[in-house]
Design a protein around this motif. Sequence first.
Motif, PDB file in Angstrom:
ATOM      1  N   VAL A  16       0.831  -1.204   0.000  1.00 59.54           N
ATOM      2  CA  VAL A  16       0.000   0.000   0.000  1.00 59.54           C
ATOM      3  C   VAL A  16       0.867   1.256   0.000  1.00 59.54           C
ATOM      4  O   VAL A  16       0.502   2.284  -0.570  1.00 59.54           O
ATOM      5  CB  VAL A  16      -0.969   0.010   1.204  1.00 59.54           C
ATOM      6  N   LEU A  17       2.049   1.168   0.610  1.00 60.96           N
ATOM      7  CA  LEU A  17       2.939   2.329   0.710  1.00 60.96           C
ATOM      8  C   LEU A  17       3.569   2.688  -0.635  1.00 60.96           C
ATOM      9  O   LEU A  17       3.992   3.828  -0.840  1.00 60.96           O
ATOM     10  CB  LEU A  17       4.037   2.067   1.747  1.00 60.96           C
ATOM     11  N   GLU A  18       3.631   1.725  -1.550  1.00 58.51           N
ATOM     12  CA  GLU A  18       4.197   1.996  -2.862  1.00 58.51           C
ATOM     13  C   GLU A  18       3.359   3.011  -3.627  1.00 58.51           C
ATOM     14  O   GLU A  18       3.878   3.793  -4.435  1.00 58.51           O
ATOM     15  CB  GLU A  18       4.315   0.696  -3.664  1.00 58.51           C
ATOM     16  N   VAL A  19       2.050   3.010  -3.377  1.00 56.90           N
ATOM     17  CA  VAL A  19       1.159   3.944  -4.063  1.00 56.90           C
ATOM     18  C   VAL A  19       0.895   5.181  -3.206  1.00 56.90           C
ATOM     19  O   VAL A  19       0.878   6.308  -3.715  1.00 56.90           O
ATOM     20  CB  VAL A  19      -0.178   3.263  -4.431  1.00 56.90           C
ATOM     21  N   SER A  20       0.711   4.992  -1.903  1.00 56.00           N
ATOM     22  CA  SER A  20       0.418   6.142  -1.036  1.00 56.00           C
ATOM     23  C   SER A  20       1.575   7.133  -0.987  1.00 56.00           C
ATOM     24  O   SER A  20       1.383   8.290  -0.602  1.00 56.00           O
ATOM     25  CB  SER A  20       0.082   5.672   0.380  1.00 56.00           C
ATOM     26  N   SER A  21       2.756   6.711  -1.380  1.00 52.84           N
ATOM     27  CA  SER A  21       3.938   7.588  -1.362  1.00 52.84           C
ATOM     28  C   SER A  21       4.147   8.338  -2.671  1.00 52.84           C
ATOM     29  O   SER A  21       5.095   9.109  -2.801  1.00 52.84           O
ATOM     30  CB  SER A  21       5.192   6.773  -1.044  1.00 52.84           C
TER      31      SER A  21
END
Length: 441
Positions: free
Chosen positions: A212-217
């Motif tokens: 999820v952090l790959e996109v939220s960042s």
Amino acid sequence: MKRTLHTIRLWIMIAVLALSSLYIAPIASSASSFDVNAESAILVDFETGDVLFAKNADTSLPPASMTKMMTEYLVLEAIKNGEITWETETQISEYAYSISADNSFSGVGLRLDHPYTVKDLYDAMVINSDNATTIALAELIAGSEGEFVKMMNAKAKELGMKDYEFVNSTGLNNSSLGENYPEGTDPNGENMMSARDTAKLAYHLVKDYREVLEVSSIPVKEFEGNTMINWNWMLPGHESQNFKQYSYKGLDGLKTGHTDLAGYTFTGTAERDGQRLISVVMRTDSIGARFFETAKLLDYGFNNFSKTTLVEAGYQVEGESSIPVAKGKEESVSVEAGQAIEKVIKEGEEENYSAKFEVSEEALNDNGELVAPIEAGTEVGKVVLTYEGEEDFGHLVDGDQISVPLVTSDGVEKSNWFVLMLQAIGDFFVDLFGSIKGLFN
């Protein structure tokens, strides 16, 4: 041309909001007087689940678009379970299209009779907080948003959330959806979550689906000719000069939110020197305040807390580390902490922690003894960490009590039959003489 004007209007709106926010330098507080200007807030160490700060953390408030973290979770779960893939395509319903066409809602401008992949819809939901793509994903997974809301509430219960209610997939007010509010929900209903439950949802989202952090960042991304701008202005790398005052080193998520009732909310997460923190602020006063208060929370955690071993494996309590043994070659056995207890605590707080042994009644016979044979490492109770200070806010997942198994240090063999017989005879006469003596007292 329409898409270009949409992008220009979006940049102008963001610039105005950014410039209207007063700059307040983040404060790295170190004392018990630490506070944030939010109605509710919480700070959690991700690795251990230790709560480092809490303010009205169990008060249910509208989370606004932070609701979408639950939708994100269910989308990622559906992909993991093979129900959909990132390449799965879907059409946009009239309902989702009506939301996308409404300029008062976040939107990337979806089209009818046009297929969109799950990946495209998901990215727009996470980066741009797009409401229509969120609804489209909910309808794809559950058939309708009403059925998806049932999944949201069921998953919240499964994750151990307590102070919540989901009535739609987006975080909008149901009243703003008109006749399209999800079936089975209150037409005037509002999503509700406490800061603690919001942090718990974020914790499980990152723990179970780190991707999820790959996109939220991602600060900025194109969507069919439109520029999607991440509403999380704390992300390092935002191209706009207006966002530099909010940039926070190591921050890579997670979700903003805003409605008139909710105010400005934000769930943030950042990692520095191998330590990840999760923060939540709810009902702050402005778009800038939610980021400055988040920075204060994260600074407070990174600057004042560290993981400390409070109980070593093998720890023993003087006078409490021996339990009598029945039918054994030894009359007693030593007990100790089976594991170390590590906790993220504030500097200087070590002396406020101690450990106590709690022997399980189920492990003992009627005389309060362990019965041989006993193997080394047998669990006979628990070692409980106790706190006598004023600034321990418990654990996000496991509650307030922290414990590890209490185990036997050594093994005790069972006595042979002859010794057991002599012991039984001895016990018989001891009881007999005691009874006779009692007749003359």
